[in-house]
Write a protein that holds these residues in place. Structure first.
Motif, PDB file in Angstrom:
ATOM      1  N   UNK A  90      -1.132  -1.140   2.538  1.00  0.00           N
ATOM      2  CA  UNK A  90      -2.138  -0.836   1.506  1.00  0.00           C
ATOM      3  C   UNK A  90      -2.149  -1.883   0.410  1.00  0.00           C
ATOM      4  N   UNK A  91      -1.048  -2.626   0.255  1.00  0.00           N
ATOM      5  CA  UNK A  91      -0.937  -3.617  -0.810  1.00  0.00           C
ATOM      6  C   UNK A  91      -1.269  -5.026  -0.329  1.00  0.00           C
ATOM      7  N   UNK A  92      -1.680  -5.174   0.905  1.00  0.00           N
ATOM      8  CA  UNK A  92      -2.002  -6.511   1.417  1.00  0.00           C
ATOM      9  C   UNK A  92      -3.456  -6.855   1.129  1.00  0.00           C
ATOM     10  N   UNK A  93      -3.709  -8.127   0.936  1.00  0.00           N
ATOM     11  CA  UNK A  93      -5.056  -8.630   0.682  1.00  0.00           C
ATOM     12  C   UNK A  93      -5.454  -9.541   1.824  1.00  0.00           C
TER      13      UNK A  93
ATOM     14  N   UNK B 277      -2.129  -3.332  -9.686  1.00  0.00           N
ATOM     15  CA  UNK B 277      -0.756  -3.166 -10.176  1.00  0.00           C
ATOM     16  C   UNK B 277      -0.803  -2.587 -11.585  1.00  0.00           C
ATOM     17  N   UNK B 278       0.034  -1.624 -11.859  1.00  0.00           N
ATOM     18  CA  UNK B 278       0.136  -1.078 -13.218  1.00  0.00           C
ATOM     19  C   UNK B 278       1.514  -1.312 -13.820  1.00  0.00           C
TER      20      UNK B 278
ATOM     21  N   UNK C   9      -3.138  -9.165  -6.903  1.00  0.00           N
ATOM     22  CA  UNK C   9      -3.104  -7.708  -7.092  1.00  0.00           C
ATOM     23  C   UNK C   9      -3.103  -7.351  -8.583  1.00  0.00           C
ATOM     24  N   UNK C  10      -2.398  -8.142  -9.394  1.00  0.00           N
ATOM     25  CA  UNK C  10      -2.354  -7.873 -10.840  1.00  0.00           C
ATOM     26  C   UNK C  10      -3.736  -8.023 -11.466  1.00  0.00           C
ATOM     27  N   UNK C  11      -4.446  -9.114 -11.168  1.00  0.00           N
ATOM     28  CA  UNK C  11      -5.758  -9.318 -11.799  1.00  0.00           C
ATOM     29  C   UNK C  11      -6.842  -8.438 -11.199  1.00  0.00           C
TER      30      UNK C  11
END
Length: 122
Positions: free
Chosen positions: A50-53, A19-20, A13-15
């Motif tokens: 919403x945050x799952x990949x 994520x901010x 999520x960071x790359x």
């Protein structure tokens, strides 16, 4: 390059630029490029879907980089602005503002605790 190890799915999520903010117990002296390493063991799944990949996520590798833009006491950031993350936002912790995300093909390497040095250059 300095890097930080995060559990999956948070490293991806960071790359990806989603994520901010990262909640961390310490304030970094480092500003600028920061490698993102995916730990060997996955972290807890985000409660919010919403945050799952989807799909398999790499582990034990550098996935890309972000830039540390700013760092503020977490108490000064409105709760609705903070991203969920692998670590709870505890009182007295710091909010690292990150941006400029770049994803790479995974580069297998060992992680480290806190910020650690890698031999890779962005």
């Amino acid at each position: 390059m300095r890097a930080i190890s995060l559990p999956q799915p948070w490293a991806s999520l960071a790359v990806s630029g989603r994520l901010t903010w990262l909640a961390r117990p310490q304030q970094p002296r480092h500003r600028g490029p920061l490698g993102i390493h995916a730990r060997q063991r996955p972290g807890p799944l985000p409660a919010d879907t919403r945050w799952r990949l989807s799909g398999p996520l790499p582990h034990g590798a550098l996935l890309g980089m972000v830039v540390i833009l700013d760092c503020r006491p977490i108490d000064l950031i409105p709760v609705d602005e903070l991203d969920p993350g692998p670590f709870p936002a505890e009182p007295g912790w710091w909010a690292w503002e990150i941006g400029g995300a770049r994803r790479w093909d995974p580069i297998p390497c060992r992680g480290g605790r806190g910020l650690f040095e890698t031999e890779f250059v962005a």
